[in-house]
Each structure stands twice: as structure tokens, then as C-alpha cells.
Motif scaffolding. Structure first.
Motif, PDB file in Angstrom:
ATOM      1  N   ARG A 120       2.461   1.463  -1.668  1.00 17.72           N
ATOM      2  CA  ARG A 120       2.940   2.539  -0.777  1.00 17.72           C
ATOM      3  C   ARG A 120       3.966   3.416  -1.498  1.00 17.72           C
ATOM      4  NH1 ARG A 120       5.225  -0.155   4.228  1.00 17.72           N
ATOM      5  NH2 ARG A 120       4.282  -2.076   3.445  1.00 17.72           N
ATOM      6  N   ILE A 121       4.865   2.762  -2.218  1.00 20.62           N
ATOM      7  CA  ILE A 121       5.890   3.518  -2.953  1.00 20.62           C
ATOM      8  C   ILE A 121       5.221   4.434  -3.988  1.00 20.62           C
ATOM      9  CG2 ILE A 121       7.803   3.305  -4.597  1.00 20.62           C
ATOM     10  CD1 ILE A 121       8.591   0.712  -3.082  1.00 20.62           C
ATOM     11  N   ALA A 122       4.235   3.890  -4.670  1.00 20.64           N
ATOM     12  CA  ALA A 122       3.524   4.681  -5.681  1.00 20.64           C
ATOM     13  C   ALA A 122       2.819   5.861  -5.031  1.00 20.64           C
ATOM     14  CB  ALA A 122       2.525   3.801  -6.430  1.00 20.64           C
ATOM     15  N   GLU A 123       2.218   5.613  -3.885  1.00 18.27           N
ATOM     16  CA  GLU A 123       1.520   6.689  -3.174  1.00 18.27           C
ATOM     17  C   GLU A 123       2.502   7.779  -2.740  1.00 18.27           C
ATOM     18  OE1 GLU A 123      -2.385   4.273  -1.475  1.00 18.27           O
ATOM     19  OE2 GLU A 123      -0.595   4.455  -0.225  1.00 18.27           O
ATOM     20  N   GLU A 124       3.698   7.352  -2.296  1.00 14.71           N
ATOM     21  CA  GLU A 124       4.704   8.343  -1.911  1.00 14.71           C
ATOM     22  C   GLU A 124       5.111   9.213  -3.096  1.00 14.71           C
ATOM     23  OE1 GLU A 124       7.860   6.044  -0.124  1.00 14.71           O
ATOM     24  OE2 GLU A 124       6.501   5.421   1.502  1.00 14.71           O
TER      25      GLU A 124
END
Lengths: 198, 390, 285
Positions: A120-124
Motif C-alpha cells: 500500500r505504501i509503495a502504491e501511494e
């Protein structure tokens, strides 16, 4: 002569960048922290597809035995890798999990487990691909085995030219997440992003 | 080396501290040594060497060509050498088998170059992605006929770099192919590799003849019993052949010519064996048992030696960097003083046969054999050390 | 021994190695004579011309020519020559060998060097047999011809060498026989001036083995056959020049085209991808 090195295994799906993570950690320790690090990886058919891993040994002295036999730290980025590699982990070792991709089973009492929603962090950040660098930042913060400064240099030195900024941002996110987790009481079941593991 | 050395070309030398695997480090060593021609055929676990060379060479100035097979690769490099290049080919077991034809030709034509074999488990296709050390006798005896070459076995990426340079230097000094025997573990293991500044890397230059065309004898022995070279295209109009030949390079089919030529080819190494000892000794003086090892097994054996010393045993360790020629003088000197030698190797007994021959019954010799696929468990070596001292 | 005048091509030969090993009536010496004349006529730079042979009767050619000359291993003349050429592109590289050496044990190297368009001239003396080892079957031994290892006559299909070379990308393909000495010398001289993988097949007698075993008479009767059965067809489709046992022999220059060589392509590709960082490769200093 040499002490037993710290044994690290980074595992996940093929394509998640487990090898690059291993290289960054090894390079940070060996080149930028000036100590010793040996990285190995499984090759061949078994290295492709579902569960693959890279293995890093860290030490203050020359490393003799080249392979990881009983990881002190296991980083897991896929369920299948968890199933395959978690039995190898030292009973009082450290388990680092990708929160959305891995649901662990019951774990030995002395084991320390931490998780992070790295995908999720990477996607953000705009690129799911930097998941491994988020995990590397998390690893750096939680284990304290290598200096953050060394890992930052290793990230910049290892990622494809032109992607340094994005990857360093990914590192910082993971690093900050780990630091915050530690200051707020590591592994506590109630905290978001960690699991009731004890 | 007594001859005037030159320094490396900065263009091919990646000075600095790097985190490289043994395959990549080997390629960098070759580049630093001035290798500018590689012909190869992909084979696990050696492919990374040629992949790196293919990526690096266009900006340095040279040629990489992927040949149709290992037969072609192992002779294309000879063509390049006789045209003036420093050249190398790279392979693993199955390809090494195909290259045997040209190890013999290289010995016969006295062609300086480097063969790299990143050993995997065998026989046949075996374990392509896992280590072995079972091609050691093949490196020594694999081609037909009688000859001597030099075989070096690194135990780390740093040594892969260092010994690639040493391999080129020895190949020029003695004018023969030098074989660099890595294994999958060393080839695929990533560690720190320090590459010195180019002016600190000393290279042995090719000994070209100063004779006038017409006076040049391509196989007249010079220093180190090795002849001087000429390169194609410079008017020497020389001839070389894989047939038994005289100093002119012309075929001569008789015993006398064979005796003169092949004895020199063998003596070139045999009589210089003492100059070709590259061993690292650890606590050998006063030891009751000496572990003899090479390549990756040296590292695992070091652990076993530590464990044995922790138990109070007097154990020394002799790590052979050059395996062929075998450091016979060193071993012979020790064999009257110690009770036993222990040799771990990732095969079921190859170099240990040479150890036994040299020790000649003056001490116990124990093999710790291993089929490959991974490295030894140091405890197996420890067990053999203890048993040898019983 | 009678004293004779110096032969006009003696300076191109290693006279200190005479007499040569070839049998009376053998065609290889005829081809060497043509080759020497072609060297003279084309005013080739002899210091830059190198010759590489494999193993066999024709494999001995390298040993008799006074050039930088390399007698290598069986079948491997082409990859050795590849190394020479790529390391020093100034060299004019000639591979001179036999049908067995170049197209059986060396067949893989032959097709790949043609495919890559490595800049070399390959001369194949095709006498339909392995002469050095006593007359065994080769990839060109015609159907029904007897060889020591085909005692009842060959039943294998053959390679048609001009077709093989053409289909693999050779830029110059010609066939002559040892009867056509003038044409052959002209053809060789012309081939020296071209760039790329060039191939000349020379049909040649082996009286000692091939003719004797197949009851084809002596060298002279084979010359008669070559003369009477040859038909010159420049530009012939190489699919239509296959040989039969004692059948018609189509000769001539079949292919002559311009294609970038392996080194041309390498330089172009690196320049395209690497831009000004890439310095054109002109050989290893």
C-alpha cells in the motif's frame, strides 16, 4: 577469528525484488559500513515463480561459511514464501512481514514479529514496484543491524539510474514506519500494522 | 616476476569498492588484466561472466562474440591471441568437456589465454545451479596427450578478481592457457571486491620477438623455456601447427621431435613448480594435522580448523590457490612432521590422489569427499580431523 | 634429382617443406597453384594475408604457403579464423580446407560464420572423401559412391555446398573444378577483393582413394570427366546445382552480393545505442 554471522533471508515472489533487497543490505554493510557481508541466492527453476529468496550474512569479521542455515531475520513478502521459509527461522529470531500479503500462523513465543503494509505504501508513492525498498527501509529501522545512512547510499547506488529519488522516498517511508513501530512498543497486538503474534 | 611489468589500462579498470559476485568479479579481473576479446557460449553458472563482458566491452574497445558452441569459443580465442589480443573463454562442466580439444591445442601452440570454468555438480548435466569441484582432474588431464597447464582456484569474489589477473600474467609468462576454476558458490556469491587503481595493477606483457622476419623461430625457447611470440599481419609469415613441430613450427613426425617439444612443454611448468606455489598457510608449523584445501572449500575448512583448535587440537591449514601444479615441495616438507593430512573437496577424491602420491605413506591422508550441490558441513571435516589423529 | 628453374610462385611457398605430401594426380596442388596466382594477380598484401586450415589433406595447405599460416584442429579452422579477423580486422583471412573438415565436423562453424557474415574467404576442396584417413564417407560423398566406411555405396543424402553457403547468408558463392584453373584463379582473385563470408567450392580428384575405390580411373580420367561434365552457369540458382555421382557439374559464380559484415553490424549497432560514447572498433591494439 570470526563470530557467527547474523543470518538474514529475504523472501517473496519472483519479481518482487528480493535479490535487489539482499544486494542493498549486503552492500550497505560491506561497502558503506565497511564490515563484511556475503549475499547468496537460489538459482534455477526453484528460483523462479512462487517462492524465492536471497540470503545475506552480516559480520564484523571475515565470513567463512557462505550460506544461511538458520535465519536470525526473515523478511517475507508472500504467503507461499512464509509457508516455505518460516520453519527455518531461529526461535528467537525476527520476522518481518508484508501486512496485506502474508497472514502468519501461530509463532514461537520468543519470536519477534513486525509487519508493514509495504504494498500500500509503495502504491501511494506511485509505483508498486518499490515494495522491496519499503521493506528494506522497514528492515533497517526494525533490526538496527546496519546504519540508515549506509542503506540510503546502497539504495542510491543499486537502483536503476533515474529512479533514485523514488526509491529513496520508498526507503524513508519504510524506515519511518519501522521507527514509529519501535517507539510505540514493538509487536504490541493492538497497534495497527502488527499482528497478535504472541 | 623478474621481467619488466606494465600497469593496467585505466579504461578497463573499475577502480573502487564494489559489491560483486564471483562471476562479475572474474570479468572485471580479466578486463583489468587487459583482456579485450571473449568468445563464449552461455552456460549456467558461468553466464554472468560473459554477460558482463558483453555489456562492458563496447565502451572499453574490444570484442565479445557469442559462438555457436564451446568448441568454437575455445579456439576463436586462439585466433584473437595470435592476432595480438589478450583473450578468455568462460564455461562450466559440460562446456569444459567440449573445450578439452583446445586445451591440448593451446598447450601445443603455446598460446597465452585464460579458460574459466565455473564448476557445477556433475557428471553430465548434473546440478547446473549448484556447486561442485569435480572437474579438477579434468583441468589437469582432460585433453589427450601429455602437457602441463596452470590451474588456479579462487575462494571468493575478491580472489576471482585477483586471480583473473594472475591467470593472465602467468599465461603470458609461461605461454600457455591458464585455467581459472571457480565453482557455482563462488561465482554466485556477492561480496565486497576492492579494485585497485590501474597503476597499482601489474601486468606481465606479452613477449614479442625482436627478430627480423626470416630470422624468427616461433618455437625457439627463451626465458622460462617459453618462446617469443609474433603476431599475425606483421610480415613474419610464421607457421604454427598442432602437429608435433620443430623450432620453425614445421611438422616433424618422429620420436626425437616429440621428445624435444613435449618434454619442454611439460618441463615449462614442472621445472618451475616451486615458482608456482601460491598457498596460504595458517598454523601449519607445529601442527599434528594439516588440512589441505582449495577454492570455496578452503573457507568451510577454516571453520572446521577453528572448531578443532577450540577442542585443543593442533591443526594447521594449507589453502592452495594454485592447485596445478600441486605444491608438492611444500607438502613433502610437511609430511615427515605431521601425523595426518585431511583434504575436503567437493568430489569423491581427485586432488587428494595427488596429495597421497606426494605424502607417499609418511603420514595418514584422509579425504572428506562430497558430491557437491552445497558446500561441506564443517563438522564433517572436524570429524575427519579427529579420526585422523586417533 | 634434376635441377630445375625456380617456379614463378616459389616465393609464395615454403620451399623448405617440399616435397609436399599430396599423391600424384591429387587436385589440391592444382588449387594451391591457382591460389598463388590469384595472390600475385590481385597484388594482395602478403603480410596481411593469413591462411587457416583444419585437418586433412587440404588441411595441409596452410603449411605450404609462405604466409602467416595456422594449422589448427579438425573442423575448427573457421572459428580460429573468426578470432583472427575480429581481433585484427586489417587481416585478409582465408580458410582453406576440405569437404569433411569444413562441412562434417566443422559444419556448425561453417553455417554460423556464413550467417554472421564474418569477413573471410573459405576455400573448400571437395574431393568427396576423407583422404588423409583412407577414404571415408563425407557429407558430400554422392549417392552410391563407395567409401571405406560405406562399402556398399553411400545411401545418405548429401550437402550441396553452394546451396548450403547461399542459404546461410554467404555473400559470394562460386564453384569450379581443378580442370578450370584459369577461371578458378580469376575467381579467387575476385573473391579477395570482396568483403564478407565468401565461399569457393573446388571439385577435385582423389585418385588414390575416391577414384580407385569407385573404379573411376586415374587423375587424368577424372580431369576428362570434369572437362566433359561441367557446364558454366554464372548466376545459377544454387538450389539447382546439386551434384550426383559422376553427373553434371554446374560451375560458375552463383552469388555475389553486398551485405554488412559482422563487424560492420557490431559497429553500427553500438553506435546507434551508445552514441558518441562509442568509439568505432578497428581492432585490438
Amino acid at each position: 577469528m570470526s563470530e557467527r554471522p547474523t543470518e538474514i533471508k529475504i523472501s517473496g515472489l519472483g519479481g518482487q525484488g528480493v535479490i535487489l533487497s539482499g544486494i542493498i543490505i549486503g552492500k550497505a554493510h560491506a561497502i558503506f559500513d565497511g564490515r563484511h557481508a556475503t549475499m547468496t541466492q537460489a538459482f534455477g527453476p526453484e528460483a523462479r515463480g512462487s517462492a524465492c529468496s536471497s540470503q545475506v550474512l552480516l559480520s564484523d569479521s571475515r565470513i567463512l561459511y557462505p550460506y544461511v542455515t538458520r535465519p536470525d531475520v526473515l523478511v517475507v513478502m508472500s504467503q507461499e514464501a512464509y509457508t516455505r521459509f518460516s520453519p527455518e527461522l531461529n526461535d528467537d529470531g525476527t520476522l518481518l512481514l508484508e501486512a496485506d500479503l502474508v497472514k502468519p500462523g501461530p509463532l514461537p513465543p520468543r519470536l519477534k514479529a513486525y509487519s508493514i503494509p509495504a504494498t500500500r505504501i509503495a502504491e501511494e508513492l506511485g509505483r508498486k514496484l518499490v515494495l522491496n525498498i519499503v521493506m528494506t527501509g522497514f528492515f533497517t529501522a526494525v533490526t538496527g543491524l546496519i546504519s540508515g545512512e549506509a542503506v540510503r547510499k546502497a539504495v542510491a547506488d543499486s537502483v536503476p539510474p533515474g529512479t533514485e529519488k523514488l526509491n529513496l522516498a520508498a526507503f524513508e517511508k519504510g524506515f519511518a514506519y519501522g521507527k514509529q513501530l519501535l517507539t510505540s512498543g514493538a509487536g504490541a497486538p493492538s497497534l495497527p500494522g502488527t499482528y497478535p503474534l504472541r | 616476476m623478474a621481467d619488466a611489468l606494465i600497469t593496467a589500462d585505466p579504461k578497463g579498470t573499475l577502480t573502487g569498492a564494489h559489491y560483486l559476485d564471483g562471476d562479475h568479479a572474474c570479468c572485471e579481473g580479466a578486463l583489468a588484466a587487459g583482456c579485450r576479446f571473449v568468445a563464449g557460449y552461455p552456460i549456467t553458472p558461468s553466464t554472468e561472466v560473459i554477460e558482463r563482458f558483453a555489456a562492458r566491452i563496447p565502451l572499453i574497445g574490444g570484442v565479445f562474440i557469442q559462438m555457436e558452441d564451446e568448441l568454437a569459443s575455445s579456439i576463436a580465442i586462439y585466433g584473437a591471441v595470435w592476432a595480438g589480443a589478450k583473450a578468455m573463454t568462460v564455461t562450466s562442466g559440460p562446456g569444459f568437456s567440449l573445450m578439452m580439444e583446445h586445451l591440448g591445442l593451446g598447450a601445443m601452440l603455446e598460446t597465452p589465454c585464460v579458460f574459466v570454468n565455473v564448476q557445477r555438480g556433475g557428471p553430465s548435466t548434473g546440478l547446473p545451479t549448484m556447486p561442485g569441484q569435480a572437474d579438477m582432474m579434468q583441468a589437469r588431464w582432460g585433453s589427450h596427450g601429455d602437457y602441463e597447464l596452470i590451474t588456479i582456484s579462487p575462494s571468493s569474489p575478491q580472489e576471482s578478481f585477483d586471480f583473473a589477473i594472475e591467470a593472465f600474467n602467468l599465461s603470458e609468462k609461461y605461454r600457455l592457457p591458464v585455467i581459472l576454476m571457480l565453482d557455482e558458490c563462488v561465482g554466485h556469491m556477492t561480496e565486497k571486491v576492492n579494485i585497485p587503481p590501474a597503476d597499482e595493477i601489474k601486468l606481465y606483457p606479452r613477449r614479442y620477438t625482436a627478430c627480423k622476419p626470416g630470422e624468427y623461430l616461433p618455437f625457439k625457447p627463451g626465458p622460462d623455456m617459453a618462446p617469443e611470440m609474433a603476431r599475425a599481419g606483421q610480415g613474419y609469415r610464421f607457421h604454427i601447427t598442432g602437429l608435433t613441430h620443430d623450432e620453425k613450427g614445421y611438422p616433424v613426425m618422429n620420436h626425437a621431435a616429440q621428445e624435444r617439444l613435449v618434454r619442454r612443454l611439460v618441463d615449462k611448468v614442472r621445472k618451475r613448480a616451486d615458482d608456482l606455489v601460491r598457498v596460504v598457510e595458517d598454523g601449519v608449523e607445529g601442527a599434528e594435522c594439516v588440512v589441505v584445501s582449495y577454492g570455496i572449500t578452503s573457507r568451510v575448512a577454516s571453520l572446521a580448523v577453528q572448531l578443532a583448535r577450540d577442542e585443543g587440537l593442533k591443526v594447521g591449514h594449507l589453502m592452495c590457490k594454485i592447485v596445478w601444479p600441486f605444491p608438492a615441495g611444500k607438502i613433502r616438507a610437511l609430511s615427515g612432521k605431521v601425523k595426518s593430512f585431511v583434504m575436503p573437496e567437493m568430489n569423491y577424491g581427485q586432488v587428494v590422489l595427488e596429495l597421497e602420491r606426494v605424502v607417499c605413506g609418511r603420514a595418514k591422508v584422509a579425504l572428506v569427499g562430497h558430491g557437491g550441490g552445497t558446500v561441506h558441513d564443517p563438522r564433517e571435516i572436524l570429524k575427519a580431523i579427529k579420526e585422523s589423529l586417533l | 634429382m634434376t635441377t630445375t628453374q625456380a617456379h614463378p610462385i616459389e616465393y609464395l611457398l615454403r620451399m623448405d617443406r617440399m616435397p609436399h605430401i599430396w599423391c600424384p594426380g591429387c587436385g589440391i596442388g592444382v588449387t594451391v597453384n591457382c591460389f598463388a596466382r590469384a595472390l600475385q594477380d590481385s597484388k594482395a598484401d602478403l603480410d596481411k594475408t593469413v591462411i587457416v586450415s583444419g585437418i586433412g589433406c587440404t588441411g595441409r595447405v596452410a603449411g605450404y604457403l609462405k604466409l602467416d599460416s595456422f594449422h589448427t584442429t579438425h573442423g575448427r579452422a573457421i572459428p580460429f579464423a573468426t578470432g583472427l579477423k575480429l581481433a585484427n580486422p586489417e587481416l585478409n583471412v582465408v580458410v582453406y580446407s576440405g569437404d569433411g573438415d569444413l562441412t562434417a565436423i566443422g559444419g556448425n562453424h561453417f553455417i554460423h560464420a556464413a550467417r554472421r557474415n564474418i569477413d573471410m574467404l573459405v576455400i573448400c576442396v571437395n574431393n568427396f572423401t576423407y583422404g588423409m584417413t583412407g577414404g571415408q564417407l563425407t557429407p558430400t560423398t554422392p549417392y552410391s559412391a563407395v567409401a571405406s566406411t560405406a562399402p556398399y555405396g553411400s545411401f545418405e543424402k548429401t550437402f550441396s555446398l553452394p546451396f548450403l553457403a547461399d542459404s546461410c547468408g554467404a555473400v559470394y558463392v562460386a564453384r569450379w573444378t581443378t580442370f578450370h584453373v584459369r577461371q578458378l584463379a580469376r575467381c579467387m582473385a575476385e573473391a579477395f577483393t570482396k568483403r564478407g563470408f565468401r565461399f569457393i567450392e573446388i571439385i577435385s580428384p582423389c585418385p588414390t582413394l575416391y577414384q580407385r575405390r569407385n573404379k573411376l580411373g586415374d587423375g587424368l580420367s577424372f580431369m576428362k570427366y570434369l572437362k566433359e561434365s561441367s557446364e558454366c552457369k554464372d548466376g545459377a540458382d544454387t538450389r539447382a546445382v546439386a551434384l550426383d555421382f559422376q553427373g553434371k557439374i554446374i560451375v560458375g559464380k552463383f552469388v555475389d552480393r553486398d551485405q554488412p559484415t559482422w563487424l560492420d553490424d557490431m559497429n553500427r549497432r553500438y553506435r546507434e545505442k551508445l552514441g558518441d560514447k562509442y568509439e568505432e572498433y578497428k581492432g585490438i591494439k
